[in-house]
Design a protein around this motif. Structure first.
Motif, PDB file in Angstrom:
ATOM      1  N   GLY A  58      46.879  40.944  24.040  1.00 28.09           N
ATOM      2  CA  GLY A  58      47.899  41.884  23.294  1.00 28.09           C
ATOM      3  C   GLY A  58      47.680  43.183  23.526  1.00 28.09           C
ATOM      4  O   GLY A  58      46.541  43.714  23.963  1.00 28.09           O
ATOM      5  N   TYR A  59      48.684  44.323  23.163  1.00 30.32           N
ATOM      6  CA  TYR A  59      48.502  45.666  23.319  1.00 30.32           C
ATOM      7  C   TYR A  59      49.417  46.451  22.585  1.00 30.32           C
ATOM      8  O   TYR A  59      50.509  45.687  21.797  1.00 30.32           O
ATOM      9  CB  TYR A  59      48.693  45.977  24.849  1.00 30.32           C
ATOM     10  CG  TYR A  59      49.786  45.653  25.374  1.00 30.32           C
ATOM     11  CD1 TYR A  59      49.934  44.441  26.079  1.00 30.32           C
ATOM     12  CD2 TYR A  59      51.045  46.469  25.140  1.00 30.32           C
ATOM     13  CE1 TYR A  59      51.190  44.129  26.561  1.00 30.32           C
ATOM     14  CE2 TYR A  59      52.181  46.094  25.880  1.00 30.32           C
ATOM     15  CZ  TYR A  59      52.105  44.839  26.494  1.00 30.32           C
ATOM     16  OH  TYR A  59      53.525  44.473  27.145  1.00 30.32           O
ATOM     17  N   PHE A  61      50.616  51.360  34.937  1.00 28.82           N
ATOM     18  CA  PHE A  61      51.217  50.066  34.809  1.00 28.82           C
ATOM     19  C   PHE A  61      52.669  50.449  35.407  1.00 28.82           C
ATOM     20  O   PHE A  61      53.366  49.466  36.067  1.00 28.82           O
ATOM     21  CB  PHE A  61      51.406  49.377  33.385  1.00 28.82           C
ATOM     22  CG  PHE A  61      50.202  48.437  33.323  1.00 28.82           C
ATOM     23  CD1 PHE A  61      50.246  47.717  32.262  1.00 28.82           C
ATOM     24  CD2 PHE A  61      48.922  48.518  33.985  1.00 28.82           C
ATOM     25  CE1 PHE A  61      49.371  46.752  32.046  1.00 28.82           C
ATOM     26  CE2 PHE A  61      48.019  47.418  33.923  1.00 28.82           C
ATOM     27  CZ  PHE A  61      48.160  46.492  32.744  1.00 28.82           C
ATOM     28  N   TRP A  70      41.220  49.401  29.589  1.00 29.18           N
ATOM     29  CA  TRP A  70      42.087  48.497  30.216  1.00 29.18           C
ATOM     30  C   TRP A  70      41.917  48.721  31.816  1.00 29.18           C
ATOM     31  O   TRP A  70      42.867  49.017  32.491  1.00 29.18           O
ATOM     32  CB  TRP A  70      43.307  48.787  29.900  1.00 29.18           C
ATOM     33  CG  TRP A  70      44.132  47.526  30.082  1.00 29.18           C
ATOM     34  CD1 TRP A  70      44.275  46.562  30.781  1.00 29.18           C
ATOM     35  CD2 TRP A  70      45.727  47.350  29.321  1.00 29.18           C
ATOM     36  NE1 TRP A  70      45.230  45.772  31.096  1.00 29.18           N
ATOM     37  CE2 TRP A  70      46.071  46.047  29.878  1.00 29.18           C
ATOM     38  CE3 TRP A  70      46.160  47.949  28.299  1.00 29.18           C
ATOM     39  CZ2 TRP A  70      47.386  45.592  29.386  1.00 29.18           C
ATOM     40  CZ3 TRP A  70      47.477  47.263  27.908  1.00 29.18           C
ATOM     41  CH2 TRP A  70      47.776  45.987  28.471  1.00 29.18           C
ATOM     42  N   PRO A  92      37.258  44.714  36.289  1.00 29.51           N
ATOM     43  CA  PRO A  92      36.092  44.731  37.238  1.00 29.51           C
ATOM     44  C   PRO A  92      36.575  45.195  38.789  1.00 29.51           C
ATOM     45  O   PRO A  92      37.376  44.291  39.235  1.00 29.51           O
ATOM     46  CB  PRO A  92      35.149  43.669  37.185  1.00 29.51           C
ATOM     47  CG  PRO A  92      35.760  42.749  35.878  1.00 29.51           C
ATOM     48  CD  PRO A  92      37.294  43.242  35.504  1.00 29.51           C
ATOM     49  N   PHE A 110      43.241  43.438  39.595  1.00 36.31           N
ATOM     50  CA  PHE A 110      43.474  42.146  38.569  1.00 36.31           C
ATOM     51  C   PHE A 110      43.592  40.884  39.397  1.00 36.31           C
ATOM     52  O   PHE A 110      44.591  40.659  39.730  1.00 36.31           O
ATOM     53  CB  PHE A 110      44.720  42.669  37.853  1.00 36.31           C
ATOM     54  CG  PHE A 110      44.876  43.411  36.888  1.00 36.31           C
ATOM     55  CD1 PHE A 110      45.158  44.957  37.022  1.00 36.31           C
ATOM     56  CD2 PHE A 110      44.263  43.361  35.658  1.00 36.31           C
ATOM     57  CE1 PHE A 110      45.097  45.950  36.122  1.00 36.31           C
ATOM     58  CE2 PHE A 110      44.197  44.287  34.460  1.00 36.31           C
ATOM     59  CZ  PHE A 110      44.678  45.658  34.801  1.00 36.31           C
ATOM     60  N   GLY A 123      39.412  37.400  25.251  1.00 36.37           N
ATOM     61  CA  GLY A 123      40.504  38.038  25.666  1.00 36.37           C
ATOM     62  C   GLY A 123      40.593  39.257  25.599  1.00 36.37           C
ATOM     63  O   GLY A 123      39.470  40.051  25.861  1.00 36.37           O
ATOM     64  N   LEU A 161      48.991  51.321  25.307  1.00 35.97           N
ATOM     65  CA  LEU A 161      49.862  51.888  26.420  1.00 35.97           C
ATOM     66  C   LEU A 161      50.287  53.053  25.675  1.00 35.97           C
ATOM     67  O   LEU A 161      50.645  53.042  24.528  1.00 35.97           O
ATOM     68  CB  LEU A 161      50.921  50.931  26.678  1.00 35.97           C
ATOM     69  CG  LEU A 161      50.657  49.651  27.586  1.00 35.97           C
ATOM     70  CD1 LEU A 161      52.003  48.911  27.564  1.00 35.97           C
ATOM     71  CD2 LEU A 161      49.981  49.702  28.746  1.00 35.97           C
TER      72      LEU A 161
END
Lengths: 311, 762
Positions: A51-52, A174, A255, A258, A262, A281, A286
């Protein structure tokens, strides 16, 4: 009466003959026993969190999944977990509420929610606690807007472009949105806005320049077709353009996958992209960076609109 | 252009060899021929053939699998020829060797009589011995196989193979053998030159090779010579018997696992014979009822061979094989029957036909062989009648093998051509490999001289040219083998470089999933292996033999399932490298007549390494090492065979250390936060919380099998053998498979009493 001596029990008795056989049977019995197997290892990990925090939302959501050793997810309606966030700057704690969600694949999950709007630049510590006292936790700092640079429009033979550069952004946002604000004739709705999402196509997202700046090329001429379509106008119309704006939806510094990609096949591996202590997780945040500017009468006309001051 | 150059090179080379050997024989003579059993016309391998001149000088040879011998570069003169073999009367004859002349002498050995005058029929074929291993090469004869207790009264090759150190099976079902760290699809298994893709039956006690049809089996656990190629790990080269050329004989067997019938006899007495064998499992009605447990397995195999002697100098044989297997392994809670056994069925069918023509040119001391073979495999997995995954592999091959006999040395060479068609439909498994229909060609040649510079020393260097035109790749594969016999000691070493283009893909994370997709090695690279083996053997007297062997292999460009936390069968493919190292120790006591005991210990370490990105991130290591699921570190086998008053008692105790398995922290769900994902709408994917691969070890495996049989004469040439025994005598709950998702455990076979009857017409 004969005296019972222990030694007499064994001397010359059947027990001496049967003892080796009994030993063999015992050995075979033990050898035949089933060795148990436990495929699970125990570590200090209790929950998985996804979540965020979103500065644009009034309600915040996180999915909480207790680690289980039974593959069949029975979709328990209750969960032994309580969720809180601690606002480091103010010392305030918010208790989140559980909600049971039935997804379109038929599975059931626990999504905790809380009503607050996070503040840019502030840090929030998320804690998931179980009734026996074990906890999983994560922390996020809401990204903070820094600076933005706006270049003069570039006029080419085919179109007009304008570059916008955002400081201290070294990773793809994003979402990149560009809006065009127009004058409207209705007094109740003085402005009309056409919002275009640039993030759908990779080359419109922008790119990193000068090491730590995100540069987006606003396609002033090319956007008109999408604008008129969104407003329900004809292609030849020339509405009164008040301003142009851009909004970046940006993630916090942690966020970052690596290798900057994604990749689902890589990130599914537990621990490859996780910031949860004693768990798995990801918990992030944002923020939306917005910037709005006006165009000159010349540029406004060149790109097919009408400058508001023109009669 | 590529082929043209290779053809020219091969032709030039052949002419050169021909010239050299022709020149060498101008001043000397050659004696050669086939040695057979007079009672049935079948070849006898291992017969010693000695030429002695009046001065006492000796020249000698031994017959090979075809019963063929050759002694060349013999100085002209008169010699005593003697052919001798245990259980047979020595053959003696005076011969005259003429310069420049090649004499072909066919010899028939008569079976020796016992002191009581009874004809010893079966005891003539001696065992080779489990400790008689030479740099990875183990020769097996039916008498060796008979020493292992088996639920099949007629015995089966696979039971002996699994008793060898270094041969790992995952259990008593599945049909998968791992030899010295290699995967099952890296084994080259041939019967009469026909390649068999998946020769081991779904029930681990049986293979496509019942002992009754076997002449010899050469098992190279590594370090095999230039004649063989296209596989990384091992070679199992089986020669079937030729069938009785004197009279009609046969056998019928019945047992709780399998029933069989064998018939052989002359089509043209003394010249043409046939051999036919058919076996069918009766497990579901036999053994299953005995233990009152469902055993959803069935298999059958049939073999046929026609062999013809075309005069003194030529032979022709045609062989055919068909095997079918079907069964339900493992656990799948999403699709299971009332007994909790998965409804997912695996089945496969092998079909192979081949012809072999051997001839001895009249004017050259040469043994020539031409092989033409065709093999197919069809493999399916999924709900019965509606498989989810299918694969088909078919292979056509043509090869020639030539041996020139030059004194005590041989020069072996040959060339080969094979064409494979591979088709796979995997329903989503191995996602990053685009499998469809592929056509693969392999072409090449080899040269391998066998030199004996001094008595007791044999040096066999070799070179194999292996080309894969479909990938425009060619490899020069050096091979070597050195054996030095000095008194009671034998020192040996062997090694080489090997490549394999046609490979098998398996998802080994699930032991219950034995489905294999045969395909050309993807990603344009060809897996490679390098072997080195060093061995020592000592036989201080007739009842004690000891051998020790060490080995080391490197493996590169292996194809393995990519590590993923997504459960079950959706996986990508990745490369891995590996190493295998270990040693075998074997002690053999006694002789095959009355008492024989073999104790062996195999120790090995198999390690794979990968640069899979997910594992790099997880461990922080650039290269992640892990043991693959067939890394069984220790294996011990103790086998005893005792013969008393006509009763044969055999016992085998086997032990294996635990195999690796994947431990996990449990399960959760995975949501990819790569955008503005709404956790109230996106359910995520099921995930297994794996850490490093294969960190756990399953329990040890051990089992005791016992067998007792006796043969009774019920007629002049009719014999009834009654066998009784028990598999897993102390009912050990050996784990076959633990399903991580349900924690359901599937054990290997429990204690099973066996009884068998064999009616044989000899």
């Amino acid at each position: 009466m004969p005296t019972l001596k222990i030694g007499n029990i064994f001397r010359g008795s059947r027990l001496r003959t049967l003892a080796p056989l009994g030993l063999l049977v015992s050995v075979l019995f033990v050898m035949g026993c089933e060795e148990s197997v436990n495929p699970f290892v125990e570590e200090d990990r209790y929950f998985t969190v996804f979540g965020y925090l979103d500065t644009a939302a009034e309600e915040q959501f996180v999915r909480v999944i207790p680690l289980r050793t039974d593959f069949a997810d029975l979709g328990n309606t209750t969960i032994d977990a309580s969720v809180t966030t601690f606002e480091v700057e103010t010392g305030q704690t918010v208790v989140w509420q559980d909600s049971l969600i039935t997804y379109n694949d038929g599975s059931v999950g626990h999504v905790f929610h809380a009503s607050f709007r996070p503040v840019p630049g502030w840090t929030y510590d998320l804690t998931i606690s179980r009734s026996d006292g074990v906890q999983s936790s994560a922390s996020t700092t809401i990204p903070l807007i820094t600076g933005v640079e706006l270049d003069d429009p570039t006029i080419s033979t085919a179109a007009v472009f304008q570059k916008v550069r955002w400081s201290n952004i070294d990773f793809r946002p994003f979402r990149v949105e560009v809006w065009y604000r127009f004058l409207n004739s209705s007094p109740s709705l003085p402005f009309l806005m056409a919002v275009l999402t640039y993030g759908n196509v990779d080359d419109k997202y922008g790119q990193v320049v000068q090491g730590n700046k995100w540069e987006v090329l606003v396609r002033l001429t090319n956007d008109k077709e999408d604008v008129t379509k969104e407003l329900g106008l004809s292609d030849s119309s020339a509405p009164f353009l008040m301003s142009v704006g851009m909004r970046l939806t940006m993630t916090d510094d942690s966020w970052r996958p690596p290798d900057g990609v994604f990749d689902r096949e890589v990130l599914v591996q537990p621990g490859t992209f996780s910031n949860v202590n004693n768990g798995f997780g990801f918990f992030g945040s944002l923020n939306q960076y917005s910037f709005e500017w006006t165009l000159s009468p010349q540029i406004t006309s060149l790109i097919g609109y009408t400058y508001p001051g023109k009669r | 252009m590529f082929f043209k150059i290779r053809t020219i090179q091969i032709a030039t080379f052949s002419l050169l060899i021909l010239f050299l050997t022709t020149t060498a024989f101008a001043q000397t003579g050659t004696i050669r021929g086939f040695i057979t059993d007079a009672s049935d016309g079948q070849p006898i391998p291992g017969v010693n053939v000695i030429l002695t001149n009046p001065a006492g000088a000796l020249l000698g040879s031994a017959t090979d699998t075809d019963g063929f011998y050759a002694i060349s570069r013999v100085a002209p003169g008169v010699y005593d020829l003697r052919a001798s073999f245990v259980g047979f009367v020595d053959y003696e004859q005076q011969i005259t060797v003429v310069a420049g002349q090649i004499q072909t002498l066919r010899i028939e050995l008569e079976i020796s009589q016992t002191e009581l005058g009874e004809v010893v029929i079966e005891g003539a074929r001696e065992t080779v011995g489990a400790a008689n291993v030479t740099a990875g090469l183990q020769t097996i004869r039916p008498a060796d196989i008979a020493l292992i207790p088996s639920p099949d009264i007629s015995a089966d090759l696979v039971n002996y193979l699994t008793a060898l150190p270094g041969v790992v099976s995952q259990g008593d079902r599945g049909g998968q053998l791992f030899i010295r760290g290699g995967e099952p699809t890296q084994n080259l298994v041939m019967l009469d030159g026909m390649q068999v893709f998946q020769p081991f039956h779904i029930v681990g006690f049986f293979s496509a090779f019942p002992s009754d049809i076997i002449n010899t089996a050469d098992v190279y656990a590594g370090g095999y010579g230039s004649k063989y190629g296209g596989r990384l790990s091992s070679v199992i080269d089986i020669t079937a018997r030729t069938g009785n050329k004197r009279r009609l004989v046969g056998a019928l067997t019945a047992a709780p696992f399998v029933s069989s019938v064998r018939l052989e006899g002359p089509l043209l007495p003394g010249k043409i014979s046939f051999l036919a064998s058919f076996r069918k499992s009766v497990i579901e009605h036999g053994a299953s009822k005995l233990i009152n447990e469902p055993l959803p397995f069935s298999f059958d195999d049939m073999f046929g061979k026609i062999h013809a002697n075309l005069g003194q100098n030529a032979q022709l044989s045609i062989s055919g094989l068909r095997t079918t297997d079907k069964g339900r392994l493992g656990v799948n809670p999403l699709n299971e029957d009332a007994d909790g056994i998965t409804e997912d069925e695996v089945q496969w069918e092998n079909v192979a036909v081949g012809t072999r023509f051997i001839f001895l040119p009249a004017t050259l001391p040469v043994f020539a062989e031409i092989l033409i073979n065709y093999s197919t495999l069809q493999n399916e997995f999924g709900p019965a009648g509606n498989p989810e995954r299918t694969t088909t592999a078919s292979l056509f091959s043509f090869s020639t093998n030539i041996t020139h006999y030059v004194g005590t040395s041989n020069f072996n060479w040959g060339f080969f051509l094979s064409s494979s068609r591979l088709e796979a439909n995997l329903g989503g498994a191995f996602q990053n490999v685009d499998l469809k229909t592929e056509f693969i060609t392999e072409v090449g040649a080899y040269f391998e001289p066998e030199l004996k510079p001094v008595e007791g020393l044999t040096i066999t260097p070799g070179i194999r040219l292996q080309t894969f035109p479909s990938k425009s790749e060619s490899f020069i594969e050096p091979r070597f083998r050195v054996v030095w016999n000095t008194g009671i000691h034998r020192f040996s070493t062997a090694g080489g470089i090997y490549h394999q283009e046609v490979t098998g893909l398996n998802d080994r994370r699930d032991a219950g999933d034995i489905f294999t997709a045969w395909t050309a090695s993807p990603f344009g690279v060809i897996p490679e292996a390098k072997h080195v083996i060093v061995g020592y053997r000592i036989e201080p007297n007739s009842w004690l033999r000891f051998s020790a062997e060490g080995f080391y292999k490197t493996l590169s460009n292996l194809i393995v399932p990519e590590w993923t936390a997504f459960p079950r069968f959706n996986t990508n493919i990745q490369h891995a490298d590996g190493t295998v190292q270990g040693f075998d120790l074997r002690i053999e006591l006694g002789s095959s007549d009355a008492f024989q005991t073999t104790i062996s210990w195999g120790r090995a370490e198999v390690e794979y390494s990968t640069t899979a990105r997910a594992l790099q991130l997880l461990t922080g290591e650039a290269e992640v090492n892990y043991p693959p699921p067939h890394d069984r570190k220790d294996q011990i086998n103790v086998m005893t065979a005792i013969r008393v008053k006509g009763f044969n008692f055999t016992a085998r105790w086997q032990f294996g250390s635990g195999l690796p398995f994947n431990e996990s922290l449990g399960f959760d769900r995975f949501v990819l936060l790569d955008s503005l994902v709404s956790v109230t709408e996106v359910p995520g994917d099921e995930r297994v919380l794996y850490g490093r691969p294969y960190t756990g070890r399953l329990p040890t495996y051990h089992r005791l099998d016992l067998s007792l049989d006796r043969e009774f004469r019920v007629g002049p040439t009719t014999f009834l053998t009654v066998q009784t025994g028990v598999i897993n005598a102390y009912d050990r709950k050996n784990l076959f498979y633990l399903d991580l998702f349900t924690l359901r455990r599937v054990n290997q076979l429990p204690l099973i009493p066996t009884v068998g009857l064999k009616l044989e017409f000899k």
